[in-house]
Design a protein around this motif. Structure first.
Motif, PDB file in Angstrom:
ATOM      1  N   UNK A  47       0.836  -1.199   0.000  1.00 48.91           N
ATOM      2  CA  UNK A  47       0.000   0.000   0.000  1.00 48.91           C
ATOM      3  C   UNK A  47       0.874   1.253   0.000  1.00 48.91           C
ATOM      4  N   UNK A  48       1.983   1.176   0.759  1.00 49.06           N
ATOM      5  CA  UNK A  48       2.900   2.312   0.809  1.00 49.06           C
ATOM      6  C   UNK A  48       3.473   2.592  -0.578  1.00 49.06           C
ATOM      7  N   UNK A  49       3.854   1.518  -1.284  1.00 48.78           N
ATOM      8  CA  UNK A  49       4.401   1.687  -2.625  1.00 48.78           C
ATOM      9  C   UNK A  49       3.381   2.348  -3.536  1.00 48.78           C
ATOM     10  N   UNK A  50       2.129   1.904  -3.425  1.00 47.10           N
ATOM     11  CA  UNK A  50       1.095   2.494  -4.278  1.00 47.10           C
ATOM     12  C   UNK A  50       0.950   3.976  -3.948  1.00 47.10           C
ATOM     13  N   UNK A  51       0.935   4.292  -2.638  1.00 45.53           N
ATOM     14  CA  UNK A  51       0.769   5.689  -2.229  1.00 45.53           C
ATOM     15  C   UNK A  51       1.921   6.544  -2.747  1.00 45.53           C
ATOM     16  N   UNK A  52       3.119   5.960  -2.806  1.00 50.77           N
ATOM     17  CA  UNK A  52       4.271   6.734  -3.253  1.00 50.77           C
ATOM     18  C   UNK A  52       4.432   6.706  -4.755  1.00 50.77           C
ATOM     19  N   UNK A  53       3.558   5.968  -5.416  1.00 50.62           N
ATOM     20  CA  UNK A  53       3.644   5.923  -6.873  1.00 50.62           C
ATOM     21  C   UNK A  53       4.909   5.265  -7.374  1.00 50.62           C
ATOM     22  N   UNK A  54       5.371   4.217  -6.686  1.00 50.20           N
ATOM     23  CA  UNK A  54       6.573   3.520  -7.139  1.00 50.20           C
ATOM     24  C   UNK A  54       6.317   2.934  -8.522  1.00 50.20           C
ATOM     25  N   UNK A  55       7.266   3.106  -9.407  1.00 50.09           N
ATOM     26  CA  UNK A  55       7.148   2.583 -10.750  1.00 50.09           C
ATOM     27  C   UNK A  55       6.337   3.480 -11.658  1.00 50.09           C
ATOM     28  N   UNK A  56       5.831   4.590 -11.124  1.00 56.74           N
ATOM     29  CA  UNK A  56       5.061   5.485 -11.973  1.00 56.74           C
ATOM     30  C   UNK A  56       5.791   6.782 -12.251  1.00 56.74           C
ATOM     31  N   UNK A  57       6.414   7.355 -11.201  1.00 55.73           N
ATOM     32  CA  UNK A  57       7.133   8.583 -11.495  1.00 55.73           C
ATOM     33  C   UNK A  57       8.583   8.482 -11.090  1.00 55.73           C
TER      34      UNK A  57
END
Lengths: 401, 249
Positions: A391-401
């Motif tokens: 969930x933390x990764x999603x919140x931080x947008x890992x792999x997106x920006x």
């Protein structure tokens, strides 16, 4: 010829029957595989459920629930553990309210776990009304903290300071102060069970993380002394098994400390776990540091930032985000590695399990149940960590920006 | 074209030499850049033009010669280096925006942390700059959500936010799709016309013709030829200059 400007909608996802046909029965071979797998799964599940519900004898666990949770912590002083947990819950909630997505996964997972246990629709001896209410109260405290954080918007510095203060309060609360009437001393030798496992894991994580960051930067430093020290430290620790470090720590400290002085066993274990984890942490983080393109440093230099600012504001945040999966993996293994402190005579969860098994001949027959219970606890917490981190990764947008 | 000849130049370079191991990248470069001047450096790849411009703010270290920026000599003294970097903005070929920060945070970071401005003031200046480069509506997006041209304009705003006296451009349009080059050049032209001192490494000869005061042609670490755009385009003296211009025009 004019170009058509019409867009068409994407193909509809297949319905359930279509999905099954396409994915499970799309050839003879796959159809056979599917059926064989289903049969195997059916028998395994059936056997497992039957064992859990009818054959297994959970009495060793059901008889000593407190032992598994807190060891032999003074039964009159249990409120101190409860209060510590409550402080933790409130702060978790406040952090969720202030840092939102970064903490949300952790707070929701913790609250969800507590709520599920509190509301198990099955009469269990140790889940008395009081215990259920206590668990629900912590869920309430998380929500209360969240509401408080959202409503008052305290500065994040203050929340961070609150965590440090809370940690100190919790340590004092659990340990007690001398011959105080309100919170008498409870020696760590009687601490045990899940509480010790969690304390070692959380302590190990909290201390090894900053040390790991420093070591990672140290190993990349242009100062030869710092570089050599960091490299030697990391490579030495990584070359030795944790169990050896724990042993050596015990022995070395007793040799070097003036005779008569007592160095707390639990603290020794915590230090051992921390330095072991820090060495691995350093290498994980260094991997992230190396992945940051040099253009980032150049851009930061070009606007006049000094190297401390560049490291803290530009490189580290990006590097950490890259290595979250690796760090979480390491935290999970640290959590499980805490079982090794059993060799120092500390009764963490697994140690308690073993002493319960050995406490009477009839329990020796029930080892499987005890180990299964402990394994389940470890699995739940490990999975919760893994899920929260995702969930933390999603919140931080890992792999997106 | 330098009207302020009696003033101290903003950038003074004397006999600058630089080696990468045994390879000599810069061979005795001397150049003065005066206040409000726009100087364009061009030349084939590997000619040392990027290396040279990166020496001005010490992203690369020169080994011999003197570089003085705004009266401060570049030495190993880190305080001097940081002072010079505060006075010189730089725009890179690959933008180098900070991907973990929004556009606004990218621009306000250095003013807040280095110039020690209040956050409110830094944001006000940042929003004005975004207006100036034409993308005020992108302030709260992350760089990855922007096109290349927009990112480069943010990078310019970030450099300008430190209110530099000199702007260095290291091939600012080379990584851009053709239709985005113009939006970046327009901002650079506006900047040049507003009186900014600029040192620009570029192959955009249209830009050079329009705003450059002087041009330097680099090849193999040497300044082969220099002069006003008029001289360079209509009456180049050196064979190498003629050859290179014929290839890119």
């Amino acid at each position: 010829m004019s170009v058509s400007n019409k867009t068409i909608s994407p193909p509809k996802p297949p319905g359930p029957i279509e999905w099954v046909r396409k994915n499970l029965f799309n050839s003879w071979f796959n159809a056979i595989l599917t059926i064989v797998s289903l049969v195997i799964i059916y028998f395994l599940l059936k056997a497992l459920i039957q064992w859990v519900l009818f054959f297994a004898d959970w009495s060793p666990v059901a008889k000593f629930p407190l032992l598994f949770m807190v060891g032999q912590y003074d039964r009159n002083e249990l409120w101190r553990i409860g209060l510590s947990a409550s402080i933790f819950s409130v702060l978790m909630g406040i952090s969720w309210g202030v840092w939102k997505g970064l903490i949300q996964g952790f707070a929701l997972t913790l609250g969800g776990l507590l709520a599920v246990v509190a509301l198990v629709p099955y009469p269990l001896d140790f889940l008395t009304i009081e215990v259920r209410l206590l668990l629900l109260m912590n869920v309430g405290l998380i929500l209360l903290g969240y509401w408080f954080g959202r409503a008052t918007k305290p500065r994040s510095n203050y929340v961070a300071i609150a965590w440090v203060v809370a940690a100190l309060i919790i340590v004092v609360l659990l340990l007690g102060l001398g011959n105080n009437r309100f919170i008498p001393h409870v020696p760590t030798t009687v601490w045990g069970g899940l509480m010790v496992t969690l304390l070692l894991a959380v302590g190990g994580i909290v201390f090894s993380f900053p040390i790991g960051v420093l070591l990672a930067f140290g190993r990349r430093s242009s100062l030869p002394v710092v570089k050599v020290f960091s490299t030697v430290f990391i490579e030495t620790i990584r070359g030795v098994p944790l169990i050896t470090i724990l042993f050596m720590f015990s022995l070395i400290l007793t040799v070097f400390l003036p005779s008569g002085s007592r160095f707390d066993r639990l603290l020794r274990a915590l230090i051992g776990i921390t330095i072991f984890s820090a060495a691995y942490m350093a290498e994980n983080i260094r991997g992230g540091l190396q992945a940051i393109p040099p253009g980032q440093v150049e851009a930061a230099k070009a606007v006049g930032m000094n190297s401390l600012q560049i490291n803290l504001l530009i490189i580290l945040p990006q590097a950490l985000r890259l290595v979250i999966p690796a760090i979480v993996g390491q935290f999970i293994s640290l959590f499980k590695d805490t079982t090794l402190v059993i060799i120092l005579g500390i009764n963490e969860l697994l140690g308690i399990g073993r002493s319960v098994i050995n406490s009477s001949p009839e329990f020796v027959q029930l080892q499987l149940e005890v180990y299964a219970f402990i394994a389940l606890l470890f699995w739940i917490i490990s999975y919760a960590m893994s899920y929260s981190a995702r969930q933390l990764e999603i919140a931080m947008g890992v792999g997106e920006r | 074209m330098s009207e302020n000849n009696n003033e101290q130049p903003m950038i003074i370079c004397r006999d600058v030499n630089k080696w990468y191991d045994d390879f000599q990248a810069l061979r005795g470069i001397s150049m003065d850049v005066y206040k409000q001047e726009v100087v364009v450096i061009f030349g084939p790849s590997g000619s040392g033009k990027s290396t040279f411009i990166r020496c001005i703010n010490r992203l690369e270290e020169h080994q011999e010669g003197t570089i003085i920026v705004d009266g401060i000599e570049l030495t190993h003294d880190t305080r001097n280096i940081e002072k010079i970097r505060m006075e010189t903005g730089m725009v890179f070929q690959l933008f180098n925006l900070f991907p973990h920060m929004t556009v606004l945070e990218n621009i306000t970071l250095a003013p807040i942390r280095v110039r020690k401005w209040k956050k409110e003031k830094a944001e006000e200046v940042a929003l004005q700059l975004l207006e100036r480069v034409g993308i005020p509506e992108q302030a709260h997006k992350y760089p990855a959500a922007l096109s290349g041209g927009q990112q480069q304009r943010v990078a310019m705003a970030r450099a300008l936010a430190m209110q530099p006296k000199i702007m260095l451009f290291d091939e600012p349009t080379s990584a851009l799709d053709p239709e985005m080059i113009k939006e970046v050049l327009d901002v650079m032209i506006e900047l040049a016309e507003s009186g900014m001192t600029m040192l620009v490494v570029t192959h955009e000869m249209g830009f050079a013709k329009r705003v450059a005061d002087r041009m330097f042609f680099f090849d193999e670490g040497l300044v082969v030829e220099s002069g006003t755009p008029d001289q360079i385009f209509t009456d180049p003296q050196e064979e190498r200059t003629v050859l290179f211009l014929s290839q890119i025009l």
